[in-house]
Design a protein around this motif. Structure first.
Motif, short mmCIF file in Angstrom:
data_model
loop_
_atom_site.label_atom_id
_atom_site.label_comp_id
_atom_site.label_asym_id
_atom_site.label_seq_id
_atom_site.Cartn_x
_atom_site.Cartn_y
_atom_site.Cartn_z
N PRO A 223 0.99 -1.25 0.11
CA PRO A 223 0.15 -0.14 0.09
C PRO A 223 0.92 1.12 -0.05
N GLN A 224 0.18 2.36 -0.62
CA GLN A 224 0.87 3.77 -0.52
C GLN A 224 1.28 3.97 0.79
N ASN A 225 2.66 4.46 1.15
CA ASN A 225 2.97 4.63 2.40
C ASN A 225 2.88 6.38 2.36
N PHE A 226 1.93 6.75 2.99
CA PHE A 226 1.76 8.24 3.11
C PHE A 226 2.43 8.92 4.11
N PHE A 227 3.28 8.11 4.99
CA PHE A 227 4.26 9.00 5.82
C PHE A 227 5.21 9.49 4.92
N LEU A 228 5.52 9.16 3.94
CA LEU A 228 6.60 9.72 2.96
C LEU A 228 6.27 11.00 2.41
N GLU A 229 5.07 11.60 2.76
CA GLU A 229 4.54 12.74 2.34
C GLU A 229 4.84 13.92 3.27
N LYS A 230 5.66 15.15 2.51
CA LYS A 230 5.86 16.01 3.23
C LYS A 230 4.79 16.74 3.95
N GLU A 231 3.40 16.64 3.46
CA GLU A 231 2.56 17.37 4.00
C GLU A 231 1.91 16.64 5.30
N LEU A 232 2.48 15.66 5.77
CA LEU A 232 2.17 14.88 7.10
C LEU A 232 3.14 15.66 8.26
N TYR A 233 3.95 16.56 8.04
CA TYR A 233 4.81 16.75 8.81
C TYR A 233 5.03 18.40 9.28
N SER A 234 5.33 18.73 10.34
CA SER A 234 5.62 20.28 10.49
C SER A 234 7.02 20.41 9.82
N SER A 235 7.44 21.67 9.75
CA SER A 235 8.60 21.91 9.00
C SER A 235 9.66 21.51 9.64
N ASN A 236 9.92 21.50 11.09
CA ASN A 236 10.74 20.98 11.84
C ASN A 236 10.85 19.39 11.73
N ARG A 237 10.04 18.67 11.80
CA ARG A 237 9.90 17.36 11.71
C ARG A 237 10.58 16.92 10.35
N TRP A 238 9.95 17.52 9.14
CA TRP A 238 10.63 17.19 7.76
C TRP A 238 11.98 17.38 7.74
N GLU A 239 12.63 18.53 8.23
CA GLU A 239 13.94 18.80 8.17
C GLU A 239 14.69 17.53 8.70
N ILE A 240 14.23 16.77 9.84
CA ILE A 240 14.93 15.69 10.27
C ILE A 240 14.62 14.40 9.39
N LEU A 241 13.48 14.32 8.59
CA LEU A 241 13.45 13.13 8.03
C LEU A 241 13.71 13.41 6.45
N GLU A 242 13.75 14.35 5.89
CA GLU A 242 13.93 14.73 4.52
C GLU A 242 14.77 14.00 3.75
N ASN A 243 16.00 13.97 4.37
CA ASN A 243 17.16 13.12 3.42
C ASN A 243 16.56 11.75 3.49
N PHE A 244 16.16 11.05 4.56
CA PHE A 244 15.87 9.71 4.58
C PHE A 244 14.44 9.50 3.50
N ILE A 245 13.64 10.36 3.55
CA ILE A 245 12.34 9.94 2.89
C ILE A 245 12.71 10.33 1.28
N LEU A 246 13.55 11.19 0.91
CA LEU A 246 13.91 11.40 -0.51
C LEU A 246 14.66 10.13 -1.07
N LYS A 247 15.44 9.70 -0.21
CA LYS A 247 16.26 8.51 -0.50
C LYS A 247 15.54 7.11 -0.57
N GLU A 248 14.52 7.13 0.33
CA GLU A 248 13.40 6.18 0.28
C GLU A 248 12.54 5.93 -0.95
N ARG A 249 12.24 7.40 -1.17
CA ARG A 249 11.46 7.28 -2.51
C ARG A 249 12.11 6.88 -3.66
N LYS A 250 13.43 7.21 -3.94
CA LYS A 250 14.09 6.94 -4.91
C LYS A 250 14.39 5.22 -4.92
#
Length: 766
Positions: A739-766
């Motif tokens: 199933p689609q993993n919506f937790f990889l979406e930027k819209e689910l996180y605050s700006s501070n949390r996105w900064e923590i997860l961004e690199n990993f999520i972008l890598k995971e998407r690839k």
């Protein structure tokens, strides 16, 4: 039921003498009223209640009959619970009133201070509600939350209740004046419209989350529980215990009707108090002023707890006035007990009720020139009785958290912690400190500019000038002023002018203002003009309240059977963001009765008929906590299975709405574990999307009325609520759709949390 045969010698209240010439009062008041009302209504506090729009469907008599039957059953159980409470309270009240003290009674023995049948009924019902609250507490502690238990209690005490009503209810023989008839008629009109809101399924967010949501979980387990996933589960819950009775016996609408009925009981109590100590005109205006406040209407439609607290607090004030006037110690005991009921309903009862009553006792003692020891003794015994009454809740909290008022002061007291990073005392925020906000507060408060969710109505601001233009007031009003002043100070300092916190004190305010309106010494034509103005303001309040009801809840289609419960609860509106019922209803129908759901991004569990685990938006999240304890996806799978979880409900739009609360506060390492689990063990089995209603734009269904916009809206996966199944290891080992993993979406996180997860999520998407 009987006519009033008590020959009470009425002592009319003092006629208020003006401190300046009457003609000057008339000029000042007329100018002031014009300024206030023109500003108030130009600020937008107007609305026309129009229940149907141009695209309304036809009325179907058969569907209305079915829904009417449901309404009757819901009302029947709420009424029976109140009658039963009256029966239980009558037994205890009679026992208290028969208590004999060694001290010689030195009070005024005038018949004015005797208790009438109606007054006895009022006190019995309030006392019975408190008794049922404590009974609910002990049933929960010992694991007796069963429908048969509550039915038995209701049935037994209802016999005493019917008997008490028959013996004590009194019908007055004195004819009502025209102004009194009109005021009572308007009270009935308000009661009818408030009933429309109370008869609909619960939409209030706090109720779906914890006011009722926690109770649903307790009923499934048949006992009272606490969890730091929902810190509110530690709160004192006296009013909620009454809701629990309604939920157990029938449903959430009966619980709503219990709160609605508490509002009617306040109206009844205010009327009885004012008629006893002043006159009937004051009584009907007191009831009208209180019940016409738009904020009172908005809480009458839901299972908030302000009206429940309000009847305990006003009952305590009423009993305290009886004690001060008559010197009968029985009223001292009753006042303290009611104060304890308020303290056991919400922590605010400690400051807004207890300290206000204690302060009033001290002030009266000083004014009566009592010695310090006697004043101290009164304060001590009042405190002792009140604290014994509320002790069960605070003792429970202390045992489970090490802190009697958890989650407040959790950083310094006890061993239980909460995740919320911001202080609990910052919501709502404190208004900017300036002269207007803090010394002329009634103006911005009335105009809705001082605090959020403020719809007070203009009546207090319009008639506030009367408080400064008349003198020679009665003792009872002086007592109310003392109570109001102390309660007001705590409301400003701790309540931050948040009007919902002050609702329990508004009955006292209403009595004071009605006293001035009904008893000032002016010419007859001036009095009649003031009465007419009060009626006009009331009509404006009624219109605006019903506009709010229509705009936020749009209840009429459900009430007459045109809209099913699923349709009503699956439609987004102003007061009900990001509905989840459309998917939850499928889970209730299709899943195994032994299934257990984990809610992600969704806090509200009221309508879940299966076992479930949820958490508050800013609280510890079970999934995040479990992930942090695991090394890989298999560990997380085992952890979830060990907690009995079989399914996950994910509300994507709600997660996006609450993202700034840091609901999913995991780091990249923990998130890696979650993604591994998600891709291997989770299977999507259902999804659905909420309709949208915008009544003030004459739209009750975007899906039906705006098909082009709906097509675009429904094509976005982020607008759906999803239901997932946790697969068995055998099934997970086979090839399956991830199933689609919506937790990889930027819209689910605050700006501070996105900064923590961004690199990993972008890598995971690839």
């Amino acid at each position: 039921m009987k006519q009033n045969k008590t020959n009470i010698t009425k002592i009319e209240p003092n006629e208020l003498n003006p401190i300046i010439p009457v003609w000057m009062i008339g000029v000042i008041f007329s100018i002031w009223a014009w300024i206030v009302l023109s500003k108030y209504y130009s600020a937008g506090f107007v609305g026309i209640f129009w229940p149907f729009n141009s695209s309304e469907e036809l009325f179907y008599f058969k569907s209305f009959l079915i829904r009417f039957k449901e309404h009757f059953i819901n009302i029947f159980w709420a009424v029976l619970i109140f009658i039963s409470a009256c029966g239980a309270g009558t037994i205890v009240l009679e026992a208290i009133l028969r208590i004999k003290f060694f001290e010689k009674e030195n009070g005024n023995n005038n018949l004015k201070y005797n208790i009438s049948g109606n007054e006895k009924l009022m006190f019995s019902t309030v006392l019975g509600l408190g008794i049922f609250s404590l009974l609910g507490f002990f049933l929960g502690i010992f694991g007796f939350y069963f429908k048969t238990v509550f039915l038995t209690i209701t049935a037994i005490f209802s016999f005493f209740g019917f008997s008490a009503i028959y013996k004590n209810f009194e019908m007055t023989r004195k004819r009502f004046l025209l102004r009194e008839k009109l005021a009572l008629f308007l009270v009935c009109v308000i009661a009818f419209f408030n009933l429309l809101g109370a008869l609909t399924p619960e939409l209030f967010y706090d109720s779906q989350f914890y006011q009722l949501g926690v109770l649903v979980h307790w009923l499934k387990e048949h006992k009272m529980l606490t969890t730091n996933f929902i810190p509110a589960s530690y709160f004192p819950f006296n009013i909620n215990m009454l809701y629990l009775m309604g939920l157990s016996i029938n449903n959430e609408i009966t619980a709503k009707l219990i709160h609605y009925s508490c509002g009617l009981l306040i109206v009844y109590a205010v009327y009885i108090f004012s008629e006893k100590y002043f006159n009937r005109t004051t009584a009907v205006f007191s009831a009208l002023i209180f019940y016409s406040i738009p904020q009172v209407a908005t809480v009458s439609w839901k299972t908030a707890i302000e009206l429940g607290i309000g009847i305990f607090e006003f009952g305590a004030v009423f009993a305290l006035v009886n004690y001060i006037v008559s010197k009968k110690k029985q009223w001292f005991i009753i006042s303290a007990i009611f104060c304890g009921f308020s303290m056991g309903s919400k922590y605010t009862g400690i400051v807004f009720c207890y300290f206000a009553l204690i302060g009033t006792l001290i002030i009266q003692g000083v004014m009566a020139k009592e010695n310090s020891f006697k004043i101290f003794k009164s304060v001590f015994f009042f405190s002792l009785i009140a604290m014994i009454t509320c002790l069960p809740w605070y003792l429970r909290n202390f045992i489970y958290s090490g802190n009697p008022v958890f989650p407040f002061f959790w950083e310094k007291i006890g061993y239980e912690k909460i995740h919320l990073t911001k202080s609990l005392f910052l919501d709502p925020p404190r208004p900017e400190f300036n002269f207007l906000n803090y010394f002329l507060f009634l103006w911005p408060l009335t105009m809705g500019k001082l605090q959020q969710e403020t719809v007070l109505g203009p009546v207090f601001l319009v008639f506030a000038v009367f408080l400064f233009m008349y003198r020679k007031i009665d003792l009872e009003i002086k007592i109310l002023f003392g109570y109001l002043f102390i309660s007001f100070i705590f409301w400003v300092l701790l309540g931050r002018f948040y009007l919902r916190y002050f609702i329990p004190t508004l009955p006292v305010v209403s009595v004071i203002f009605a006293y001035y309106i009904a008893n000032h010494k002016n010419a007859k034509f001036a009095k009649n003009g003031i009465y007419v103005l009060l009626i006009i303001i009331t009509l404006g309040n009624i219109s605006f309240s019903n506009y709010l009801l229509w705009a936020t809840q749009d209840p009429l289609r459900y009430l007459i059977g045109q809209q099913s419960k699923k349709e009503y609860l699956s439609t987004q509106r102003t007061s009900y963001p990001c509905p989840y019922y459309q998917t939850l209803e499928y889970a209730n129908r299709k899943l195994n009765p032994k299934a257990k759901l984990l809610f992600l991004g969704e806090t509200r569990g009221l309508y879940c008929e299966r076992q479930f685990i949820t958490s508050g938006a800013g609280d510890f999240n079970p999934m995040v906590e479990w992930v942090s304890q695991c090394k890989n996806g298999k560990d997380l799978y085992d952890k979830i299975i060990s907690n009995g979880i079989t399914h996950i409900l994910l509300n994507v739009p709600e997660t996006m709405r609450l993202k700034n609360y840091e609901t999913f506060y995991w780091d990249a390492k923990s998130f890696t574990v979650f993604c591994e689990f998600w891709s291997k063990y989770v299977k999507e089995i259902y999804k659905d999307i909420a309709d949208i209603s915008v009544p003030y734009k004459e739209i009750y269904s975007i899906k039906k009325q705006q098909p082009q916009w709906w097509a675009q809206y429904s094509s976005n996966p982020n607008n759906y609520v999803y239901l997932y199944e946790i697969m068995s290891e055998k099934e997970a080992s086979k090839p399956h759709s991830i199933p689609q993993n919506f937790f990889l979406e930027k819209e689910l996180y605050s700006s501070n949390r996105w900064e923590i997860l961004e690199n990993f999520i972008l890598k995971e998407r690839k």
